[in-house]
Design an enzyme around this catalytic site. Structure first.
Site, PDB file in Angstrom:
ATOM      1  N   ASP A 122       0.873  -1.195  -0.135  1.00  0.00           N
ATOM      2  CA  ASP A 122       0.069   0.021  -0.092  1.00  0.00           C
ATOM      3  C   ASP A 122       0.947   1.206  -0.084  1.00  0.00           C
ATOM      4  O   ASP A 122       2.006   1.126   0.057  1.00  0.00           O
ATOM      5  CB  ASP A 122      -0.905  -0.057   1.165  1.00  0.00           C
ATOM      6  CG  ASP A 122      -0.375   0.173   2.426  1.00  0.00           C
ATOM      7  OD1 ASP A 122       0.966   0.121   2.585  1.00  0.00           O
ATOM      8  OD2 ASP A 122      -1.108   0.336   3.642  1.00  0.00           O
ATOM      9  N   CYS A 138       2.988  -3.351   4.075  1.00  0.00           N
ATOM     10  CA  CYS A 138       1.939  -2.365   4.528  1.00  0.00           C
ATOM     11  C   CYS A 138       2.746  -1.575   5.643  1.00  0.00           C
ATOM     12  O   CYS A 138       4.095  -1.793   5.914  1.00  0.00           O
ATOM     13  CB  CYS A 138       0.708  -2.625   4.652  1.00  0.00           C
ATOM     14  SG  CYS A 138       0.290  -3.668   6.134  1.00  0.00           S
ATOM     15  N   HIS A 165       7.997 -31.386   8.561  1.00  0.00           N
ATOM     16  CA  HIS A 165       7.321 -30.086   8.042  1.00  0.00           C
ATOM     17  C   HIS A 165       6.330 -30.242   6.858  1.00  0.00           C
ATOM     18  O   HIS A 165       5.406 -29.473   6.737  1.00  0.00           O
ATOM     19  CB  HIS A 165       8.381 -29.251   8.007  1.00  0.00           C
ATOM     20  CG  HIS A 165       9.198 -28.839   9.099  1.00  0.00           C
ATOM     21  ND1 HIS A 165       8.718 -28.412  10.122  1.00  0.00           N
ATOM     22  CD2 HIS A 165      10.278 -29.103   9.328  1.00  0.00           C
ATOM     23  CE1 HIS A 165       9.732 -28.440  11.099  1.00  0.00           C
ATOM     24  NE2 HIS A 165      10.693 -28.785  10.788  1.00  0.00           N
ATOM     25  N   THR A 196       2.479  -1.902   8.960  1.00  0.00           N
ATOM     26  CA  THR A 196       2.871  -2.859  10.049  1.00  0.00           C
ATOM     27  C   THR A 196       3.151  -4.334   9.258  1.00  0.00           C
ATOM     28  O   THR A 196       3.873  -5.200   9.993  1.00  0.00           O
ATOM     29  CB  THR A 196       1.767  -3.143  10.937  1.00  0.00           C
ATOM     30  OG1 THR A 196       0.753  -3.589  10.359  1.00  0.00           O
ATOM     31  CG2 THR A 196       1.281  -1.991  11.755  1.00  0.00           C
ATOM     32  N   HIS A 218      10.581 -24.025   7.773  1.00  0.00           N
ATOM     33  CA  HIS A 218       9.500 -24.963   8.221  1.00  0.00           C
ATOM     34  C   HIS A 218       8.026 -24.841   7.725  1.00  0.00           C
ATOM     35  O   HIS A 218       7.380 -25.942   7.879  1.00  0.00           O
ATOM     36  CB  HIS A 218       9.437 -24.726   9.788  1.00  0.00           C
ATOM     37  CG  HIS A 218      10.572 -25.135  10.744  1.00  0.00           C
ATOM     38  ND1 HIS A 218      10.732 -25.205  12.029  1.00  0.00           N
ATOM     39  CD2 HIS A 218      11.621 -25.968  10.297  1.00  0.00           C
ATOM     40  CE1 HIS A 218      11.655 -25.931  12.563  1.00  0.00           C
ATOM     41  NE2 HIS A 218      12.515 -26.178  11.443  1.00  0.00           N
TER      42      HIS A 218
END
Ligand code: RB5
Length: 148
Positions: free
Chosen positions: A8, A65, A133, A67, A98
């Site tokens: 963004d 973005c 995994h 955060t 993993h």
């Protein structure tokens, strides 16, 4: 390897930085926007990158973005996407080893450029470990098919 990138407005400058960094390393970059610092809505760009990865248009994705939270949530709504929000190189390494993460997410308002480039390099140079995994990643896919 083809990498779809998207952000963004908050992540725009970091997207441009990552794009250049990956291109210099020989990756083919598909830019899904945004293309300026004008305010936009992060779900649209998380969705665009997620779709590019899920459809095979790109092998991996990077979403950014403020955060990293909103855009990683958006990307993870697309079936087949495993977006990992990373704040350090260890998380980026483990996301690949993993979780076989196929989209890297981070927050432009959280991390400095040096840290971000280290995270990107770790993400793109680490292979999935497989083994036990593999089963866990298959269980992630099962959640998608059983909860439509
Ligand atoms: C935009 O101000 C901000 O909300 C967005 O970049 C992101 O941090 C959302 O999760």
């Amino acid at each position: 390897m083809k990498v779809a990138v998207g952000s963004d407005h908050a992540g725009f400058e970091y997207k441009e930085l990552i794009k250049k960094h990956l291109q210099e390393k020989g990756f083919q970059v598909i830019d899904k926007g945004t293309y300026s610092k004008e305010s936009v809505d992060y779900p649209l760009f998380g969705e665009a990158v997620g779709k590019a990865v899920a459809s095979g248009e790109a092998d991996r994705g990077v979403v950014i973005c403020g955060t990293g939270i909103g855009i990683s949530i958006a990307a993870n709504k697309i079936k087949g996407v495993r977006a990992a929000l990373c704040t350090n190189e260890y998380m980026a390494r483990m996301a690949r080893k993993h979780n076989d993460a196929n989209v890297l997410a981070f927050g432009a308002r959280v991390l400095g450029t040096d840290v971000v480039l280290g995270i990107v390099d770790e993400f793109f140079s680490t292979e999935f470990e497989g083994g036990r995994h593999e089963r866990r990643v298959s269980l992630l896919s099962k959640i998608e098919t059983e909860n439509l």
